[in-house]
Design an enzyme around this catalytic site. Sequence first.
Site, mmCIF file in Angstrom:
data_model
loop_
_atom_site.group_PDB
_atom_site.id
_atom_site.type_symbol
_atom_site.label_atom_id
_atom_site.label_comp_id
_atom_site.label_asym_id
_atom_site.label_seq_id
_atom_site.Cartn_x
_atom_site.Cartn_y
_atom_site.Cartn_z
ATOM 1 N N GLY A 8 0.742 -1.190 -0.139
ATOM 2 C CA GLY A 8 -0.155 -0.007 0.073
ATOM 3 C C GLY A 8 0.805 1.290 -0.016
ATOM 4 O O GLY A 8 1.724 1.511 0.975
ATOM 5 N N LYS A 48 -11.940 1.875 16.563
ATOM 6 C CA LYS A 48 -10.589 2.413 17.111
ATOM 7 C C LYS A 48 -11.123 1.877 18.731
ATOM 8 O O LYS A 48 -10.433 1.475 19.565
ATOM 9 C CB LYS A 48 -10.459 3.914 17.110
ATOM 10 C CG LYS A 48 -10.100 4.082 15.670
ATOM 11 C CD LYS A 48 -10.011 5.519 15.490
ATOM 12 C CE LYS A 48 -9.616 5.956 14.130
ATOM 13 N NZ LYS A 48 -9.740 7.520 13.655
#
EC number: 1.1.1.3
Length: 441
Positions: free
Chosen positions: A11, A207
Amino acid sequence: MNQALRLGVAGLGTVGASLLQLTQRHADELALRCGRPVVVTAVTARDRFRDRGVDLSAVAWYDDPISLAQSPDIDVFVELMGGADGSAADSVRAALDAGKHVVTANKALLAKHGTELARRAEQNSVSLNFEAAAAGGIPIIKTLRESLAGNRVGRVYGILNGTCNYILTRMEREGIAFDVCLAEAQRLGYAEADPTFDVDGFDTAHKLALLTAIAFGTEINADAIYVEGIRSISTADIEAADELGYRIKLLGVATRTESGIEQRVHPTMVPKSSPIARVDGVTNAVAVEADFVGRLVLSGPGAGGDATASAVMSDIADLARGDVVGTFGRPAHTLKPYQQAVMRSHAGGYYIRLAVYDRPGAFASIAKRMAENNISLESIVQRRRAPKADAPEHPQPQAPQPVMLITYETTESQVKEALDRITADGHIAEKPQMIRIEQLA
């Protein structure tokens, strides 16, 4: 000097490009701090020919991330592709099974598969590090996992999404509506073309799930999180919060209770005097409450290529030094099954906004429903809407008027039951607005 630590980066978007720039720009400093050189030896991305502002001439290119993950020419697989499944999940599993350490910034992947991947890493005697997956450049993972190892954590909460915090900050400062703020955030690149993941609270929930696992030693269960976004927040709510001495923030909150772990994401009124209330714009902040250290508050950039790359490098530096810590701060096989607590009461109660039809019996009915559910009201404020220039001197009897209620401490279930009954009675014109009030020091 020791042999170089070889990185394979999957990536090369904003974060991947920033990581390559960091490794090249600070190569000498990294070698000194880590005790060995840290070099990117191989990469993979969708577009091989895109200009990323870094020199890739000496770097091997792989068209397939799984092949990169299994390559004998890398020591650490750095996954920066994103996505909960597909290539990201497959290549991380392949790297762990091949005995490679893994560093990732992929919160969606970990929220869905984190427990399984942690066990797989343990079985293969390698590390799975993810500092960049929660709160960007803030070192909250290391703080919970390592610095607070001698503490029993009672609560973790914070602002974990910069897009939502930016929108709420502008709504407050400039008095403009949610839709207008969202459009501006998209124009500036703070929000995606499809902002659902951010503004509806799912990014914060992912998260929070990671922080919960580390703080309380439980298996990840993102599906157990109560999630509510900020689309329903109006300028009237912002103004009411200001008058009452609060600011509205989208918080992720995880609390240890006697009955289990409570996880929730929702707009919250927090006292203006609290540190979390003073965090504006795209900044993130996380607070940890623990028995020996008390309360810690960390704030900083929650996103962005450079900040996230910095967090990724902190994990890589640990591996270069040989610092190996359990994925969630303890052996993966000791993670306890997640036990969900019942949504509990909140000190300070609730703010409720109703659009009440101005007719006889409406207020008496609302008060009755509150009393039936043992809800005590601290204050009731009615604000008549200013009539239009060409309207009659007095509002029409049926015209809905905004009414704000502040409750004393009560429970989520009691408030929702009362509001359901009020809605069924037909005295309000739209869905009630409910915002929890947290009395944070």
